[in-house]
Design a protein around this motif. Sequence first.
Motif, PDB file in Angstrom:
ATOM      1  N   PHE A 130      -0.163-111.706 -11.652  1.00 32.92           N
ATOM      2  CA  PHE A 130      -0.008-111.831 -10.208  1.00 32.92           C
ATOM      3  C   PHE A 130      -1.007-112.842  -9.688  1.00 32.92           C
ATOM      4  O   PHE A 130      -2.068-113.040 -10.273  1.00 32.92           O
ATOM      5  CB  PHE A 130      -0.225-110.471  -9.520  1.00 32.92           C
ATOM      6  N   ILE A 132       1.782-108.275 -17.423  1.00 32.57           N
ATOM      7  CA  ILE A 132       1.983-108.331 -15.976  1.00 32.57           C
ATOM      8  C   ILE A 132       0.941-109.279 -15.396  1.00 32.57           C
ATOM      9  O   ILE A 132      -0.230-109.252 -15.781  1.00 32.57           O
ATOM     10  CB  ILE A 132       1.912-106.930 -15.311  1.00 32.57           C
ATOM     11  N   VAL A 182       4.332-112.631  -8.718  1.00 28.71           N
ATOM     12  CA  VAL A 182       4.097-111.477  -9.571  1.00 28.71           C
ATOM     13  C   VAL A 182       5.167-111.531 -10.645  1.00 28.71           C
ATOM     14  O   VAL A 182       6.261-112.053 -10.418  1.00 28.71           O
ATOM     15  CB  VAL A 182       4.160-110.150  -8.773  1.00 28.71           C
ATOM     16  N   ALA A 206       3.319-105.603  -7.617  1.00 27.55           N
ATOM     17  CA  ALA A 206       3.133-105.385  -9.060  1.00 27.55           C
ATOM     18  C   ALA A 206       3.675-104.022  -9.485  1.00 27.55           C
ATOM     19  O   ALA A 206       4.296-103.891 -10.551  1.00 27.55           O
ATOM     20  CB  ALA A 206       1.649-105.513  -9.417  1.00 27.55           C
TER      21      ALA A 206
END
Length: 170
Positions: free
Chosen positions: A96, A94, A81, A112
């Motif tokens: 993951f 972001i 992540v 996350a």
Amino acid sequence: MSKTYETERLIIKFVDLDDAEFLLKLVNTEKWLKNIGDRNIHNIEDAENYVREKNLPQIERLGFGNAVVILKENNTKIGTVGLYDREGIDGVDIGFAFLEEYEGKGYAYESAKKVMDIGINDFGIKKVSAITLPENFSSIKLIEKLGLSFKEVVRIPNDDADLNLYELNL
């Protein structure tokens, strides 16, 4: 750079060369190849170079980046992540990825959310973005659960795929 963070069930630590073997496995899973793409990492040396050339420079420059997610109960590496400074994306992206056997257990959300909180509280991030393929419904569900909203379909440099862009302005 050896900073680690914890949640109830997880340890989150920035990647280093010791994670090359795990990354080699993760980036060659069927779901990674389908949803993220082939990074041409086919042996330990490739994985070490990827960490050295792609991950470590951002961590050194910004203080954050790709992190490995580890189960507290048995010290097993289960996914990654991170917050990424990605060309063509406004705000911090972001991202993951988890080994399939650890999906659907809340680990991706737990890690996350923690990484987002760190980015906001420790690094003063004001905008979190996320990109995903329109058909990657499990990622979309997680992105929306994290509070991001669909903005538009985009293409990032050196990639010909149409991607859904999600954003959260803070």
